[in-house]
Motif scaffolding. Structure first.
Motif, short mmCIF file in Angstrom:
data_model
loop_
_atom_site.label_atom_id
_atom_site.label_comp_id
_atom_site.label_asym_id
_atom_site.label_seq_id
_atom_site.Cartn_x
_atom_site.Cartn_y
_atom_site.Cartn_z
N GLY A 102 0.20 -1.21 0.02
CA GLY A 102 0.31 0.12 0.14
C GLY A 102 0.68 1.52 -0.05
O GLY A 102 2.22 1.32 0.58
N GLY A 103 0.35 2.48 0.47
CA GLY A 103 1.11 3.40 -0.26
C GLY A 103 1.61 4.08 1.35
O GLY A 103 2.70 4.17 1.06
N ASN A 107 5.25 4.56 0.62
CA ASN A 107 6.39 5.88 1.89
C ASN A 107 7.71 5.53 2.36
O ASN A 107 8.87 6.02 2.37
CB ASN A 107 5.81 6.35 2.52
CG ASN A 107 4.64 7.52 1.32
OD1 ASN A 107 4.75 8.08 0.77
ND2 ASN A 107 3.49 7.51 1.97
N HIS A 129 0.87 12.88 5.26
CA HIS A 129 0.60 12.07 5.73
C HIS A 129 1.94 10.77 6.50
O HIS A 129 2.47 11.87 6.90
CB HIS A 129 0.42 10.77 4.89
CG HIS A 129 -0.16 9.27 5.45
ND1 HIS A 129 -0.11 8.64 6.19
CD2 HIS A 129 -2.07 9.57 4.89
CE1 HIS A 129 -0.80 7.42 5.97
NE2 HIS A 129 -1.66 7.85 5.33
N MET A 174 4.06 15.87 -0.73
CA MET A 174 3.05 15.22 -1.41
C MET A 174 2.84 16.01 -2.57
O MET A 174 2.64 16.79 -2.29
CB MET A 174 2.03 14.21 -0.10
CG MET A 174 1.29 16.28 0.24
SD MET A 174 0.20 15.80 2.10
CE MET A 174 -0.62 13.73 1.99
N ASP A 203 4.32 11.98 -2.41
CA ASP A 203 3.44 10.75 -2.05
C ASP A 203 1.91 11.39 -3.18
O ASP A 203 1.71 12.10 -3.58
CB ASP A 203 3.18 11.43 -0.58
CG ASP A 203 1.84 10.07 -0.36
OD1 ASP A 203 1.05 10.23 -1.11
OD2 ASP A 203 2.22 10.06 1.24
N VAL A 205 -0.08 9.11 -3.86
CA VAL A 205 -1.53 8.35 -3.20
C VAL A 205 -2.98 9.03 -3.52
O VAL A 205 -3.91 8.45 -3.89
CB VAL A 205 -1.71 8.07 -1.72
CG1 VAL A 205 -2.72 7.84 -1.29
CG2 VAL A 205 -0.11 7.15 -1.84
N GLN A 206 -2.64 10.48 -3.09
CA GLN A 206 -4.42 11.07 -3.62
C GLN A 206 -4.40 11.86 -4.82
O GLN A 206 -5.99 11.71 -5.82
CB GLN A 206 -4.51 12.66 -2.13
CG GLN A 206 -4.44 11.27 -1.02
CD GLN A 206 -6.12 10.92 -1.24
OE1 GLN A 206 -6.75 11.29 -2.13
NE2 GLN A 206 -5.88 10.07 -0.51
N SER A 226 -1.36 3.90 -3.99
CA SER A 226 -2.47 3.08 -3.63
C SER A 226 -3.22 2.64 -4.28
O SER A 226 -4.10 3.67 -4.61
CB SER A 226 -2.49 3.96 -2.20
OG SER A 226 -3.17 2.50 -1.84
N1 PLP Z 1 -0.70 8.94 1.66
C1 PLP Z 1 -1.83 9.52 2.02
C2 PLP Z 1 -1.57 10.72 1.40
C3 PLP Z 1 -2.91 8.92 2.17
O1 PLP Z 1 -4.08 9.66 2.17
C4 PLP Z 1 -2.90 7.71 2.90
C5 PLP Z 1 -3.74 6.92 2.76
O2 PLP Z 1 -5.32 8.01 3.05
C6 PLP Z 1 -1.64 7.04 2.30
C7 PLP Z 1 -0.49 7.66 1.92
C8 PLP Z 1 -1.50 5.75 3.13
O3 PLP Z 1 -1.86 4.80 1.65
P1 PLP Z 1 -2.37 3.19 2.01
O4 PLP Z 1 -3.52 3.46 2.57
O5 PLP Z 1 -2.46 2.33 0.89
O6 PLP Z 1 -1.10 2.78 3.43
#
Ligand code: PLP
Length: 412
Positions: A102-103, A107, A129, A174, A203, A205-206, A226
């Motif tokens: 996952g994210g 990271n 995050h 991010m 990052d 992820v969003q 993610s």
């Molecule tokens: N980075 C950001 C900006 C996030 O919003 C999230 C989860 O909400 C993550 C990392 C973590 O990702 P994961 O839920 O896949 O571990």
């Protein structure tokens, strides 16, 4: 449960009596959830049909991708097809995509490379995050937090000062914030970091699937993504490289992912990530993001017309098209969430990633937002199943709660 709306007390009692396992199979609760208008895509987006179909096909394979027999090679094919789809969504070669759980893990894996890449210090954005802040500390290097302005955007003057200090810097900032949607000036940042011979991890992820990302031109050396934020399953993500950078594993094991992440690959999760990536890429090209910002802007205007003291965070800067984070003085986000939940709306207060409890957001604190506002903040995040009617109804429901709170405050 004292102080809760009576209907909610009943709902909370049902929840409290159940173990997690029984909740999943309780039709009453499943019914409650399926009637909800889901507006919490930044927490987890609903599973896309393409992801589900890809996972169902992968479930039939039932072999290890490291095995040399035909079923094993079929599993390998599933993984490499998904890797291509994820690479295509972010403009990098499939070999540069390292699947993780996952994210968060991505990271951690990225930050763990700091020392090996010759970095002597870590600079992290103030609104990152927690995955980033915690991993930076674990990387064992001195960590400096880069401040942001009241819109949540990095102060580039401070970045320049920090980069000018001695020692190669590993910078983690991010692309877009999960709570406010504020987008960071990654192009300018990447140029500054590269000029200072530092390393930039972003990052994403969003922003994945919501903003175009092309690692050939984007700027960061590496990004993290993610699946569950784009309609894939939870528990699968990736660290993706813009170029061929050596990555040492945190998980040492059987040499999977070209020796960069040990452990038998999550075949089904990876397949789902690939399916979601394909669908997200199509939607991005079709301009779905523009539709979401139209819906979001109309929603905010409706709120602001009826609640003149409403504050929309990061409204004055570029934001993710699907995200709206707002508050008005003296509201209680926890009570609001319950009221909205009872009325059938699934939204968040602050960061839902952190555990289901509503506490003061570190993002709003970094932006200098006072408690009186921050503690009432609600985040609405939309996606491909959202229509204008959903958010209009939500606005009316929030406004009714706002008026009730105002009347109560006036009487007190
Ligand atoms: N980075 C950001 C900006 C996030 O919003 C999230 C989860 O909400 C993550 C990392 C973590 O990702 P994961 O839920 O896949 O571990």
């Amino acid at each position: 449960m004292r102080g809760l709306h009576p209907n909610y007390q009943n709902y909370a009692r049902i929840l409290a009596r159940k173990t997690l396992k029984t909740i999943q199979f309780d039709e009453r609760l499943t019914g409650i959830m399926s009637r909800h208008v889901y507006l919490d895509y930044n927490a987890t987006a609903p599973l896309r049909g393409q992801a589900r179909a890809a996972m169902e096909r992968a479930m039939e394979v039932g072999a290890n991708a490291s095995s040399v027999h035909t079923p094993g090679r079929t599993a390998r094919g599933v993984i490499e097809t998904a890797r291509e789809a994820v690479g295509a969504l972010i403009g990098t070669r499939p070999a540069n995509v390292i699947f993780t759980s996952g994210g968060t893990e991505a990271n951690n894996l990225g930050l763990e490379q700091a020392q090996a890449l010759g970095c002597e210090r870590v600079l992290v954005g103030a609104t990152e995050h927690p995955a980033i802040g915690d991993a930076a500390v674990r990387a064992g290097l001195a960590v400096t937090v880069l401040p942001c302005d009241q819109n949540g955007v990095l102060d580039m003057a401070v970045v320049a000062q920090e980069l000018a200090k001695p020692g190669r810097a590993f910078v983690a900032v991010m692309h877009a914030n999960n709570e406010t949607g504020a987008i960071q000036p990654i192009d300018a940042l990447a140029k500054a970091v590269r000029d200072a011979e530092g390393i930039l991890l972003s990052d994403c992820v969003q922003s994945l699937g919501k903003l175009p990302i092309d690692l050939q031109t984007f700027g960061p050396h590496m990004i993290t993504i993610s699946a569950h934020k784009i309609g894939g399953p939870q528990g699968i993500g990736a660290l993706a490289l813009a170029q061929d950078i050596p990555v040492a594993p945190i998980n040492k094991g059987g040499g999977q992912e070209r020796g960069r992440r040990g452990g038998t690959e999550n075949l089904i999760g990876i397949a789902g990530f690939g399916g979601a990536a394909q669908a997200a890429r199509v939607q991005l090209h079709e301009g779905h993001s523009a539709d979401l910002s139209t819906i979001r802007d109309a929603f905010e205007m409706r709120l602001q017309q009826a609640a003149p003291d409403l504050v929309v965070f990061s409204k004055n800067v570029e934001r993710l098209p699907n995200t709206s984070c707002f508050s008005a003085p003296s509201l209680d986000a926890e009570k609001l969430l319950m009221t909205l939940d009872l009325a059938g709306f699934a939204v968040s207060a602050g960061s839902a990633c952190s555990s289901g409890k509503v506490s003061r957001s570190h993002v709003l604190r970094a932006m200098g937002i006072e408690d009186n506002l921050a503690l009432g903040a609600i985040r609405v995040s939309t996606g491909w199943q959202t229509d204008a009617d959903d958010v209009t109804k939500l606005a009316d429901c929030w406004l009714a709660a706002y008026r009730r709170a105002q009347a109560t405050n006036a009487a007190a």
